[in-house]
Motif scaffolding. Structure first.
Motif, PDB file in Angstrom:
ATOM      1  N   ASP A   4       0.821  -1.209   0.000  1.00  0.00           N
ATOM      2  CA  ASP A   4       0.000   0.000   0.000  1.00  0.00           C
ATOM      3  C   ASP A   4       0.858   1.263   0.000  1.00  0.00           C
ATOM      4  O   ASP A   4       0.497   2.278  -0.591  1.00  0.00           O
ATOM      5  CB  ASP A   4      -0.943  -0.001   1.213  1.00  0.00           C
TER       6      ASP A   4
ATOM      7  N   GLN B  83       0.778   4.032  -3.355  1.00  0.00           N
ATOM      8  CA  GLN B  83       0.358   5.419  -3.108  1.00  0.00           C
ATOM      9  C   GLN B  83       1.416   6.433  -3.518  1.00  0.00           C
ATOM     10  O   GLN B  83       1.204   7.638  -3.359  1.00  0.00           O
ATOM     11  CB  GLN B  83      -0.002   5.607  -1.636  1.00  0.00           C
TER      12      GLN B  83
ATOM     13  N   THR C 147     -12.494  -4.518   0.109  1.00  0.00           N
ATOM     14  CA  THR C 147     -13.174  -3.331  -0.416  1.00  0.00           C
ATOM     15  C   THR C 147     -14.576  -3.623  -0.940  1.00  0.00           C
ATOM     16  O   THR C 147     -14.976  -3.108  -1.979  1.00  0.00           O
ATOM     17  CB  THR C 147     -12.324  -2.652  -1.518  1.00  0.00           C
TER      18      THR C 147
ATOM     19  N   GLU D 110      -8.163   9.081  -0.412  1.00  0.00           N
ATOM     20  CA  GLU D 110      -7.414   7.838  -0.217  1.00  0.00           C
ATOM     21  C   GLU D 110      -7.552   7.363   1.233  1.00  0.00           C
ATOM     22  O   GLU D 110      -7.755   6.184   1.511  1.00  0.00           O
ATOM     23  CB  GLU D 110      -5.935   8.058  -0.554  1.00  0.00           C
TER      24      GLU D 110
ATOM     25  N   ARG E 255      -9.531   3.835   2.801  1.00  0.00           N
ATOM     26  CA  ARG E 255      -8.751   2.854   3.555  1.00  0.00           C
ATOM     27  C   ARG E 255      -9.260   2.634   4.980  1.00  0.00           C
ATOM     28  O   ARG E 255      -8.682   1.832   5.722  1.00  0.00           O
ATOM     29  CB  ARG E 255      -7.279   3.266   3.573  1.00  0.00           C
TER      30      ARG E 255
ATOM     31  N   ALA F  10     -12.567  -0.675   3.684  1.00  0.00           N
ATOM     32  CA  ALA F  10     -11.596  -1.484   2.946  1.00  0.00           C
ATOM     33  C   ALA F  10     -11.714  -2.963   3.292  1.00  0.00           C
ATOM     34  O   ALA F  10     -11.576  -3.825   2.429  1.00  0.00           O
ATOM     35  CB  ALA F  10     -10.182  -0.994   3.223  1.00  0.00           C
TER      36      ALA F  10
END
Lengths: 450, 511, 125
Positions: free
Chosen positions: A87, A91, A270, B98, B102, B107
């Protein structure tokens, strides 16, 4: 407003250069009646970062995170541990905020990881070439069906009853208004369906899943041979990509096209999306394959580099003759996938797969001792179908959810009008499930089934 | 590495670092993930265990982090500079989005959890639907399409389903203006329609007379982009939509350019029956190097019954935050869904980001955003008008279109000009699209670019145009020279496709 | 005795008796740029005049090659699969696409000769 850099002073100076009286004046080509009709009174005004965070956090808190307690849900979405580095890396703004790599001189980072991604996908599926990803497995299966029709110039597609119902639904929808006939076999929890009996000289492909949606692992070699003898292709879907670390890959069984859902590697659940469709095939079918491709070449100085290639298959050039109307892949989720795969490497990927299988075997051993429960799936990777004779599996799942245990996915969620499936429950175990989780599930199930 | 290297021993040039493939640096004995020892229970694989190695390389975590960090540094991105890519709306991607996506409650959520455990997620989908319907004035929205082209397919399939339902399945012609995105005809073909092109007029709009002449009772729909791909508002859109509806057909509006009008104009008031919304453009979610995006598709009352599954519906007392939400996964009542577009429930993670953006901007902020986007584009049009050749008279909407007349006789092409911009530190504009002008250069600055940034860009572009006219051709034809790679041989890549790494032949022979 | 005919879509057909050889013109290859892929029809395929018979792709463009006349394909140029560049280097020679047996030689009357085609191309600029 924090995302808008222009000041009122800037706006005045810019309007002066343009020769317009106001910003509204720039909208003078819009019909007055449309401007007058536009009312947005029900929508709120802007909010601070703190306020938005507070509101959305409150909504998030109304969900039970899967990892907040024991969770044995699979059915196409698998919960795995994702290393922290993944992650962090996705990003990086140079990955996150880049466009599709149409300007290769300033996109070598994206193009190189896509090339590595394509290689990893080809390796684990046992195929020769792979594309740079599709939206997800469901749309990938639909694209595979269309591709098989292009290759064979045939118009019949046969979908196994072991295929994930969403993959079947999406394929049927995608091809609904074309001249392709999509035939779906009934749900097949026992693995007894007669596929070849439905294959004719018009059949472009048979589409199966391995392990199938009921968790069953099968050797597809004979099916591949039979399909090929009839001039049809075999398309194999894989919903759990981690299985490819332990199980004979579809390519080694004779598959012509392999589609997999990659989402379980590199990305959190998700709520099921966005995913990433892995798509691989034989070299000889390359020019019929949909999707983007990163290919190796050299630059003017002779140095190795990568470009998007074979793009004439795409809609921006072929228009109504394109292989697909789709123009994006799932770049960032593909990046997460390839980073996670690179972190795992050969040793980590195969070990992760063994951990999953061992967890499922351990769970099945416990489930087999629960009174009133039968394990249906004989050979499996990390998920099985169990039956709760005389019980409504969906109701049992609700009961256990109230006790903090997410027990599994009832078949009624997919087939609510099939009473004979109402007692069916899909239960999955991954490396994230502890012994304590399994004990909690077994105890709760035992009590609920008394 | 092949070929002549730059003038350093390593091939690196300061911060510009060469990076081999993972397959060229890995060792199967290494791993970047520590996992527990698996148990040794007898397997239940039915004899289907894999045999032989897969061939994956192994790298430790520090090597992996360095590999991808170095790769990232070979990319241009909005975070690092101006990205005036017409038709793509490369606006800033707020980091709050973002962070919100998360949150573990979003998520770490399985798509098939009991619905009582995912009420917050369904509320997010409900709130986003309310925003999209409020901003467009439409009746229903399908949240599941994965991207713009997928949303187009959704809208056109809904149109096909509606025509079939009223026994007019023989309407098979879709009118598509010649300036349309290539996805429009591709989508129409996938829905079993025949495409009929409609010419533009000298003002860069659809030729209304030609359009009306093409509109007969075999027409199912028109697919029209508004603002159009020349960056212009279709001034006759209301009359055009009215004519389409009078002819018994539908209006599909391509929402690619929604950023120009969001918060100011509702497409329902323009007569749209369906429009996809590129969440990753208008609502600021990252492009991610080519996805994932999302393409929710709004539908008029006539098309709403045919919306694909799943649906999110509010239930019980006090709809919304205080009430309950239900995810409808199978048709019920008078729903007549044409099918399902995507696995699970759509691009949920992308939708959370979009909602975070909309809540941040509010209706006032979105109106200001479209105003600034249009202002910025007109500023480019005005500032570059003397050195370049604008294709049409302004005002433009959120993008400014130029063609290559200003390069005539210079020996410099649109492509060369774009590559020279790369050397100057800018991402090029969209080139050779739309097809209706020669050597098109389509610039979309978006509202998140400052005046200083636009001024720097314009100064550079005008200076380059001057160099082209002055005959400094090499500045263009040899560009880019300061990038990780110079122009790449696309012919070679396509003639002999090499699409995956393979061990060198010598290594294979030694095995 | 071989006679060369042209179509408005920039195909050529060289006819000798009832056998025709089909390719794309020098103008067409120049417009396409570097050809990277060619798909030719298989022997035995029956084509009507105007049918899509072959596909030619460059890096940036793709187009169909239409049958200039009706007939039955006797041979596709297999060498183009390996060396599509021949379409650029020798469009009227080694870069031919396919041969067919003419079904109706009178269809040739609707095609252009070299002079008419040259005038057609000149009129496009």
């Amino acid at each position: 407003m924090r995302y808008l850099p222009l000041t009122d002073g800037d706006r005045r100076a810019m309007l002066a250069r343009i020769g317009a009286a106001s910003v509204d004046d720039l909208f003078r080509d819009v019909p007055d009646e449309a401007l007058a009709a536009a009312r947005f009174d029900d929508l709120p005004d802007h909010a601070t970062e703190m306020a938005v965070e507070r509101q959305l956090s409150a909504l998030a808190a109304r969900n039970r995170a899967a990892g907040a307690g024991p969770c044995f849900l699979g059915a196409g979405a698998y919960r795995h541990h994702v290393p922290a580095a993944v992650d962090h890396l996705i990003q990086r703004g140079e990955f996150l905020t880049a466009y599709t790599p149409y300007q290769p001189e300033v996109s070598q980072g994206t193009l190189q990881y896509l090339y590595e991604f394509q290689t990893q996908v080809a390796l684990i599926t046992g195929m020769e070439v792979a594309n740079a990803s599709m939206y997800d497995a469901a749309t990938g299966v639909a694209e595979a069906a269309a591709m098989a029709c292009r290759i064979t110039r045939r118009k019949h597609v046969l979908l196994s009853g072991g295929l994930h119902p969403h993959y079947g639904d999406v394929t049927g929808t995608f091809l609904r208004y074309t001249d392709v006939a999509v035939e779906r076999l009934a749900p097949d929890p026992l693995g007894v369906e007669d596929r070849m009996g439905r294959v004719t000289g018009e059949t472009a492909c048979v589409i199966v899943q391995n392990p199938d949606v009921f968790g069953r692992l099968a050797d597809l070699s004979a099916l591949a041979r039979d399909c090929h003898a009839q001039g049809a292709l075999l398309v194999v879907a894989v919903a759990e990509p981690v299985s490819l670390g332990l199980v004979t890959p579809p390519g080694a069984m004779g598959a012509d096209i392999v589609v997999a859902e990659g989402h379980a590697i590199g990305s959190p659940l998700t709520f099921g999306g966005p995913g990433v469709g892995l798509f691989a095939t034989r070299q000889k079918f390359l020019r019929h394959m949909p999707g983007r491709l990163s290919g190796e070449t050299v630059d003017e100085d002779g140095r190795r580099g990568w470009v998007l290639t074979l793009s004439t298959r795409e809609q921006h050039i072929r228009r109504e003759k394109a292989t697909s109307n789709i123009c994006t892949n799932s770049g960032l989720i593909a990046l997460a996938w390839t980073i996670h795969m690179t972190l795992l490497g050969e040793a980590g990927f195969t070990r992760l797969a063994r951990l999953n299988h061992q967890a499922a075997v351990a769970l099945v051993e416990r489930l087999e001792r629960v009174p009133g429960l039968t394990v249906v799936t004989p050979t499996f990777f990390n998920e099985v179908l169990v039956r709760l004779p005389g019980r409504d599996a969906a109701a049992v799942v609700e009961t256990l959810a109230a006790r903090g245990v997410l027990a599994g996915v009832p078949l009624a969620r997919f087939w609510p009008t099939w009473p004979e499936l109402a007692d069916g429950l899909l239960i999955c175990a991954t490396e994230t499930n502890t012994d304590a989780d399994m004990d909690a599930l077994v105890a709760a199930l035992t009590e609920a089934l008394q | 590495m092949t070929g002549p290297t730059p003038s350093t021993v390593s091939g690196n040039l300061g911060l510009r670092l060469e990076e081999p493939l993972i397959f060229e640096q890995g060792d199967p004995a290494k791993t970047g993930v520590d996992l527990p020892e698996p148990g040794d229970r007898p397997d239940r694989l039915g004899g289907l265990a894999r045999s032989g190695p897969i061939g994956l390389p192994g790298l430790s975590e520090p090597e992996v982090v360095r590999h991808y960090t170095r790769l990232s540094q070979k990319n241009y991105a909005i975070d690092s500079g101006f990205y005036p890519l017409g038709s793509c709306t490369m606006k800033h991607n707020p980091r709050l989005n973002e962070r919100m996506a998360r949150l573990p409650g979003f998520a770490d959520l399985h798509p098939f959890q009991p619905q009582g455990t995912v009420q917050g997620a369904l509320a997010v989908m409900g709130a986003l639907s309310d925003w999209l319907l409020g901003l467009t004035g439409m009746r229903a929205v399908a949240l599941s399409p994965a991207a713009g082209a997928h949303g187009e397919l959704c809208g056109m399939q809904a149109i096909r389903a509606a025509l079939d339902a009223r026994g007019e399945g023989d309407r098979r012609v879709v009118l598509v203006p010649e300036s349309a995105h290539g996805t429009n005809p591709a989508t129409a073909a996938l829905c079993g329609f025949k495409v009929r092109g409609v010419p533009g007029d000298a003002r860069g709009r659809v030729d209304l007379d030609a359009f009306l002449a093409a509109l007969d009772d075999g027409v199912a729909a028109v697919m029209i982009t508004n603002p159009n791909t020349c960056g212009l508002f279709e001034t006759e859109i209301i009359a055009l939509s009215q004519a389409v509806h009078d002819a018994g057909a539908f209006v599909y509006m391509d929402g690619a350019n929604f950023n120009a009008i969001v918060g100011r104009v509702r497409v329902a008031d323009l007569g749209a029956d369906a429009m996809h919304i590129n969440i990753h453009k208008t609502f600021s979610t990252p492009h991610g190097g080519g996805g994932p995006g999302a393409g929710p598709t709004v539908l008029s009352a006539a098309l709403a019954p045919f919306a694909p599954l799943p649906h999110v519906v509010a239930e019980g007392e006090g709809e919304g935050d205080d009430g309950g939400w239900r995810l409808v996964e199978h048709a019920e009542g008078d729903m007549r869904p044409f099918g399902r577009m995507k696995g699970f429930h759509g691009q949920f993670g992308v939708l959370v980001r979009a909602l975070s953006y909309m809540m941040s901007m509010g209706k006032d902020g979105l109106r200001q955003a479209s105003g600034d986007a249009v202002l910025n584009a007109n500023y480019l049009l005005a500032s570059l008008g003397d050195g370049l050749t604008p294709s049409f008279e302004g005002p433009c909407m959120h993008e400014a279109l130029f063609d290559d007349r200003f390069l005539k006789g210079t020996g410099v092409s649109t492509l060369d000009f774009a590559k020279a911009l790369i050397d100057e530190g800018f991402h090029p504009m969209t080139m050779y699209f739309p097809l209706v002008v020669h050597g098109a250069m389509l610039m979309e600055p978006t509202e998140t670019e400052s005046k200083a940034s636009l001024d720097a860009f314009c100064e550079t572009v005008l200076a380059l145009a001057e160099k082209a006219r002055a005959g400094e051709t090499a500045v263009f034809t040899e560009a880019p020279r300061h990038t990780p790679r110079r122009r790449l041989d696309e012919t070679r890549a396509a003639r002999q496709p090499v699409l995956r790494w393979a061990p060198p032949a010598s290594a294979r022979a030694a095995e | 005795m071989t006679t060369l005919y042209f179509t408005e879509d920039h195909e050529w057909i060289a006819v000798d008796g009832d056998v025709g050889t089909v390719g794309i013109t020098d103008h067409a290859q120049a417009q396409l740029g570097d050809v990277v892929f060619v798909e030719v029809p298989e022997a035995g395929r029956d084509l009507n005049r105007g049918d899509e018979a072959a596909v030619v792709e460059s890096v940036k463009a793709a187009s169909e090659v239409y049958a200039p006349v009706s007939g039955t394909v006797t041979e596709g140029n297999a060498a183009l699969a390996e060396t599509p560049a021949m379409v650029n280097t020798d469009p009227l020679g080694e870069g031919w696409f396919f041969r067919l047996t003419l079904a109706d030689p009178s269809e040739l009357d609707g095609l252009m000769d070299q002079a008419a085609y040259d005038a057609h191309v000149a009129g496009l600029d």
